[in-house]
Scaffold this active site. Sequence first.
Site, PDB file in Angstrom:
ATOM      1  N   ARG A  95      -6.429  -4.981   7.625  1.00 36.01           N
ATOM      2  CA  ARG A  95      -5.538  -5.575   8.408  1.00 36.01           C
ATOM      3  C   ARG A  95      -4.695  -4.544   9.054  1.00 36.01           C
ATOM      4  NH1 ARG A  95      -1.468  -8.680   4.208  1.00 36.01           N
ATOM      5  NH2 ARG A  95      -1.699  -6.950   2.662  1.00 36.01           N
ATOM      6  N   LYS A 115       0.428  -3.148  10.256  1.00 34.75           N
ATOM      7  CA  LYS A 115       0.022  -3.806   9.395  1.00 34.75           C
ATOM      8  C   LYS A 115       0.115  -5.179   9.378  1.00 34.75           C
ATOM      9  CE  LYS A 115       0.543  -4.029   4.106  1.00 34.75           C
ATOM     10  NZ  LYS A 115       0.858  -3.183   3.092  1.00 34.75           N
ATOM     11  N   ARG A 178       4.794   0.418  10.203  1.00 34.07           N
ATOM     12  CA  ARG A 178       4.956   1.403   9.131  1.00 34.07           C
ATOM     13  C   ARG A 178       4.794   2.859   9.594  1.00 34.07           C
ATOM     14  NH1 ARG A 178       1.630   0.472   4.016  1.00 34.07           N
ATOM     15  NH2 ARG A 178      -0.357   0.932   4.999  1.00 34.07           N
ATOM     16  N   ASP A 254      -6.698   4.057  -3.740  1.00 37.24           N
ATOM     17  CA  ASP A 254      -6.317   3.944  -2.447  1.00 37.24           C
ATOM     18  C   ASP A 254      -4.805   3.710  -2.024  1.00 37.24           C
ATOM     19  OD1 ASP A 254      -7.171   1.512  -4.037  1.00 37.24           O
ATOM     20  OD2 ASP A 254      -6.700   0.509  -2.161  1.00 37.24           O
ATOM     21  N   ASN A 255      -4.110   3.587  -2.972  1.00 36.47           N
ATOM     22  CA  ASN A 255      -2.667   3.438  -2.948  1.00 36.47           C
ATOM     23  C   ASN A 255      -1.872   4.578  -3.522  1.00 36.47           C
ATOM     24  OD1 ASN A 255      -2.935   0.852  -1.878  1.00 36.47           O
ATOM     25  ND2 ASN A 255      -2.727   0.019  -3.569  1.00 36.47           N
TER      26      ASN A 255
END
Length: 493
Positions: A95, A115, A178, A254-255
Amino acid sequence: MSVAARPLFALDNSYVRELEGLYEPWQATPAPAPRLLAFNEELASELGADADALKAPDGVAVLVGNATPDGASPVAQAYAGHQFGGFSPRLGDGRALLLGEVLDVHGRRRDLHLKGSGRTPFARGGDGKAAVGPMLREYVLGEAMHALRIPTTRALAVVATSDQVARETMLPGAVLTRVAASHLRVGTFQYAAAHDDPTLVRRLADHAIARHHPHAAEAENPYLAFFEGVVDAQASLVAGWMLVGFIHGVMNTDNMTISGETIDYGPCAFMEAFDPATVFSSIDHGGRYAYGNQPHMAQWNLARLAETLLPLFNVETDTAVAAATDVLRSFSDRYHGYWGHGMRAKLGLADGQGEDEALIDDLLALLHAQRVDFTSCFRVLSSSVLGDGARARSLFAEPSAFDAWADRWQAQLSSQASDPQAIAEAMDRVNPVYIPRNHQVEEALAAASAGDLRPFRLLLDVLARPFDERPGLEPYAEPAPPSFGAYRTFCGT
Ligand code: AMP
Ligand code: MG
């Protein structure tokens, strides 16, 4: 003769140019009737952007994804990831879109990223949307972290879409812009390594070296030096989290960024009463990402990064593994170095005193045993240095144990050369008065979702100067009242 409008941003697209195979070109889904809810003036000027132009309708259209700015080459980035220990080979921006990169006024390359801008080829079952509450949450927590001097991605803007987003209830939709040093993740390397192209990890590593760890290019083994750079950046980052009581909540690979910035403000929250087992996330049943487990999980994630880089470390697998293991093991010393330095500063102790470690450990054990608010306790200790020990004492249900500790601590301080005033001032520069208190954040977001942005703006203002005690802001320095109950946070917002 018409004068060409100044472009909103001078965008470059090095990710798209250099990393084919790691993205899908994509466009945002148009959002009806966008409304600017929050705009970060300070960050806009750091980016060298024209704030007034961005806040005008043509600018808001860019910030919500309805218009593509000149020079942008929007893509959904591909990545994989270990989520709670299980590997997903294909996650990616479900997204979100990378618009491009801006060189800021300091010459640093910063990603510009939307985002909540609609479904992408990586959306799987998701709706591609984001809601006002969680996007403002990312905004305010990111700004709080920035003001606490902890590396972080930041929000440039939140734009309401007048879309309805189906979660447990219907929620107002929003898009967040972001800004990040990059969106390269451990999971980006995992995605590259899982694909058939043997050159992809190398291209990605070269890109990451140039962007984040340029010194590594000069090393004898540039890829090992790069890995070492990431290990060090993450050791420093997680130490920073631990020193302010921040719990990320979803440290999936992934973070975790390659740059060493905090990313993904989903279920994160700040601890109040000190307890290493503290977990807020509703899905973290095993406490994998509990406060006290964060350094260990960072090292676990870095091991996953190392696995993707082994062929670049050495053609001999055994040699590569041995080299990677040495660097990975150095995480502990690096982490303890950063954390110990930070803890001593919080207690006003000069570096390198013998008794320091016991003083630190014993205080934390007392905070744990008596469930004392972490932030409040460290902050009031400067009053003790100046002769007023009552404030700190009052935080302990059984103050006698604290008194015994405080005597040892004061003895240690008086053996140092600095005068008490200087020590107290230095402590106040590292122990925040104000952190994002969970009940305050929830109140501000609930009001904002109902259309009243004043509490959100006030909270932002408080958190912008976390170390300066200001009269009238006392409620922001208090932990949640008991009536607030156990705090729960959510992923997939
Ligand atoms: P996160 O929990 O935000 O780290 O997201 C994990 C993965 O799920 C990423 O690949 C996201 O892009 C994807 N994702 C999360 N929410 C949505 C959504 N509403 N629609 C599509 N993809 C999503
Ligand atoms: Mg994520």
